[in-house]
Enzyme design. Structure first.
Site, short mmCIF file in Angstrom:
data_model
loop_
_atom_site.label_atom_id
_atom_site.label_comp_id
_atom_site.label_asym_id
_atom_site.label_seq_id
_atom_site.Cartn_x
_atom_site.Cartn_y
_atom_site.Cartn_z
N HIS A 308 33.92 41.99 35.18
CA HIS A 308 34.17 42.56 33.86
C HIS A 308 34.77 43.94 34.03
O HIS A 308 34.38 44.67 34.94
CB HIS A 308 32.85 42.67 33.06
N ASP A 365 30.57 34.69 29.50
CA ASP A 365 31.17 33.36 29.48
C ASP A 365 30.58 32.41 30.51
O ASP A 365 30.84 31.21 30.47
CB ASP A 365 32.68 33.48 29.73
N1 ACO Z 1 36.65 36.39 41.25
C1 ACO Z 1 37.07 36.95 42.43
N2 ACO Z 1 37.47 38.23 42.55
C2 ACO Z 1 37.44 39.00 41.45
C3 ACO Z 1 37.00 38.51 40.21
C4 ACO Z 1 36.60 37.16 40.12
N3 ACO Z 1 36.18 36.64 38.99
N4 ACO Z 1 37.07 39.49 39.28
C5 ACO Z 1 37.54 40.58 39.93
N5 ACO Z 1 37.75 40.29 41.24
C6 ACO Z 1 38.20 41.21 42.27
C7 ACO Z 1 39.65 41.62 42.09
O1 ACO Z 1 40.51 40.72 42.75
C8 ACO Z 1 39.65 43.00 42.68
O2 ACO Z 1 39.63 42.87 44.08
P1 ACO Z 1 40.34 43.99 45.01
O3 ACO Z 1 39.64 45.29 44.72
O4 ACO Z 1 40.13 43.50 46.40
O5 ACO Z 1 41.79 44.00 44.60
C9 ACO Z 1 38.29 43.56 42.28
O6 ACO Z 1 37.44 42.41 42.10
C10 ACO Z 1 38.31 44.38 41.00
O7 ACO Z 1 38.78 43.58 39.96
P2 ACO Z 1 39.83 44.05 38.87
O8 ACO Z 1 41.03 43.17 38.96
O9 ACO Z 1 40.03 45.53 38.92
O10 ACO Z 1 39.05 43.74 37.56
P3 ACO Z 1 39.61 43.93 36.09
O11 ACO Z 1 38.74 44.91 35.43
O12 ACO Z 1 41.07 44.19 36.08
O13 ACO Z 1 39.44 42.47 35.48
C11 ACO Z 1 38.37 40.56 34.66
C12 ACO Z 1 38.29 42.07 34.84
C13 ACO Z 1 39.70 40.17 33.99
C14 ACO Z 1 37.24 40.12 33.75
C15 ACO Z 1 38.23 39.89 36.06
O14 ACO Z 1 36.98 40.21 36.63
C16 ACO Z 1 38.40 38.38 35.98
O15 ACO Z 1 39.53 37.89 36.01
N6 ACO Z 1 37.27 37.59 35.87
C17 ACO Z 1 37.37 36.17 35.73
C18 ACO Z 1 37.75 35.80 34.30
C19 ACO Z 1 36.60 36.04 33.33
O16 ACO Z 1 35.47 35.65 33.58
N7 ACO Z 1 36.96 36.65 32.20
C20 ACO Z 1 36.00 36.91 31.12
C21 ACO Z 1 35.74 38.39 30.96
S1 ACO Z 1 34.50 38.68 29.77
C22 ACO Z 1 35.25 38.46 28.31
O17 ACO Z 1 36.41 38.66 28.09
C23 ACO Z 1 34.40 37.97 27.26
#
Ligand code: ACO
Length: 431
Positions: A308, A365
């Site tokens: 998140h 979710d």
């Molecule tokens: N699985 C694997 N790796 C992940 C995940 C994941 N679900 N989420 C983040 N990471 C990793 C990223 O690749 C990044 O790695 P790095 O530092 O080596 O490059 C690190 O964790 C930080 O992640 P960010 O990309 O900075 O996270 P951001 O804040 O941009 O994105 C998001 C947040 C979109 C929710 C992301 O965690 C994601 O895509 N999760 C899966 C989709 C999801 O569950 N979405 C629902 C969100 S809640 C909502 O909207 C109700």
């Protein structure tokens, strides 16, 4: 007296005021930066940018705190319901008995769609995604009220009616969009049913027989609506504010929110979680292969339902939903193998250094899809359920934009990295 930040640029020092929120959140106010220095700030994805001040929802992502109008989500989940909480979010305080009665009556009075809207539903092909239908039909609904088209903020007291109409009709539209996508006859709402029961009735009753409204099913769905009711400046709410800032009407602004919510990185994640769990189940994996793929940046996969932008701790909504999930499945005597996979996945992830280092925890979710599956809600409706729940939050943010005295249109800037000046070349001479 508030603190002052100092920015040193090109040999000059610029003082910048700071702002502190009621919960101690701090910001450097850069609203005069470009005028004074010629610089803008660059913050890809807005991770460090406060786009507004707001009184609606407070989140402390490090501590896993979520409060609507100051009230902890845990208290509301235990003691309130979606409609009372929706009122709290929109109007800023819990309603008294008379206010709640008036709000409920307005919801009931406004639940029917204009009959001509049926023809719009007929225009969609079978199998159309209910989120596409939902956003289009929320916009279309506004066309059936001449006054709404001409309505200006503050001119009349019609806002209460439009709020009730939107909250009430989004549920009718959502149920119709599902029935349309399956080619089923439309079911009208009933005056006797409360909000969530009525939605289930419109979704699942037939012209011959009313759907059996089990109290545990109604309660679980109402809880899901409540837990989604607002979440400060997320992608869809920021979209609603952006559209509202151009003074588009309430329905148009919230229809835009539906589109932003649809994506799998936002509200669409609840559908994506179930698809992921089904894939793991189909392949007979215990989740290990999927976890390995999610950690590999070249795989293009992510663990859906984890991570998140704001929470760097357990999402408090996920905790409540996980418990509700256990309760509902045991009350309905459902044994879902996907729940076992989800629990196994969560346990493995919470021990895995990749996820620990990045503070990736289950989000709302992760378990909501399993509850909705147990309630018999089809997977393509999951994000629609989220949209119904989020409506009070979008409306409250729309209201804040309209009440903003300066009322400036939202218009970020950019750093241009394209080609510098070059000239039109005639077609014959182009390579
Ligand atoms: N699985 C694997 N790796 C992940 C995940 C994941 N679900 N989420 C983040 N990471 C990793 C990223 O690749 C990044 O790695 P790095 O530092 O080596 O490059 C690190 O964790 C930080 O992640 P960010 O990309 O900075 O996270 P951001 O804040 O941009 O994105 C998001 C947040 C979109 C929710 C992301 O965690 C994601 O895509 N999760 C899966 C989709 C999801 O569950 N979405 C629902 C969100 S809640 C909502 O909207 C109700």
């Amino acid at each position: 007296m508030s603190k002052e930040a100092k920015l040193e640029l090109d040999g000059k020092v610029y003082p910048l005021p700071t702002v502190e929120g009621s919960e101690g959140e701090k910001a450097v106010d850069i609203s005069s930066l470009r005028a004074n220095t010629g610089y803008i700030t660059l913050d890809d994805g807005y991770g460090n940018t406060g786009s507004c001040v707001s009184k609606v929802t407070f989140i402390d992502g490090d501590k896993g705190i979520l409060r609507y109008r100051g009230i902890p989500i845990e208290e509301l989940a235990e003691k309130s319901n979606f409609i009372e909480t929706g009122y709290l979010i929109i109007y800023g305080k819990l309603p008294n008995r008379a206010q709640l009665k008036r709000f409920s009556d307005l919801l009931t009075d406004n639940q029917f769609l204009h009959e001509d809207m049926k023809f719009h539903f007929e225009g969609f092909p079978m199998g159309a995604h209910p989120m596409a239908i939902l956003s289009a039909m929320i916009n279309a609904a506004s066309c059936f009220d001449e006054r709404l088209m001409r309505w200006k903020w503050g001119e009349t007291r019609d806002f209460d009616v439009y709020v009730a109409r939107l909250i009430s009709q989004v549920r009718t539209i959502a149920a119709y969009s599902y029935r349309k996508s399956r080619g089923l006859p439309l079911i009208y709402p009933k005056k006797a049913y409360k909000y969530t029961a009525n939605f289930l009735h419109m979704l699942f009753s037939t012209p011959y027989e009313d759907f059996e409204l089990k109290p545990e099913v109604v309660k679980a769905l109402d809880l899901i609506f409540l837990l989604h009711a607002d979440h400060e400046q997320n992608c869809s709410t920021s979209t609603v504010r952006m559209v509202a800032s151009s003074q588009a009407n309430l329905f148009a602004s919230c229809a835009a929110g539906v589109c932003a919510l649809w994506g799998p990185l936002h509200g669409g994640a609840n559908q994506a979680v179930i698809e992921m769990l089904e894939e793991i189940h189909r392949e007979g994996d215990d989740g290990s292969k999927f976890i390995a793929a999610a950690k590999d940046k070249n795989s293009g996969r992510k663990l859906m339902g984890f991570g998140h932008r704001v929470y760097k701790n357990y999402d408090p909504r996920a905790k409540i939903i996980k418990k509700a999930c256990d309760d509902v499945l045991s009350k309905l005597h459902i044994n879902d193998p996907l729940l076992d996979i989800a629990k196994h996945l969560e346990a493995a992830v919470l021990k895995d250094p990749y996820f620990i280092e990045r503070k990736l925890y289950p989000n709302v979710d992760f378990y909501s899809g399993i509850i909705m599956r147990a309630l018999g809600i089809p997977v393509e409706m999951f994000t629609v359920i989220f949209a119904i729940g989020r409506m009070p939050g979008w409306i409250a943010n729309y209201k804040e934009i309209m009440e903003e005295p300066k009322g400036r249109i939202y218009r970020p800037r950019q750093i241009y990295t394209g080609r510098t000046l070059n000239h039109y070349a005639p077609l014959a001479g182009r390579k």
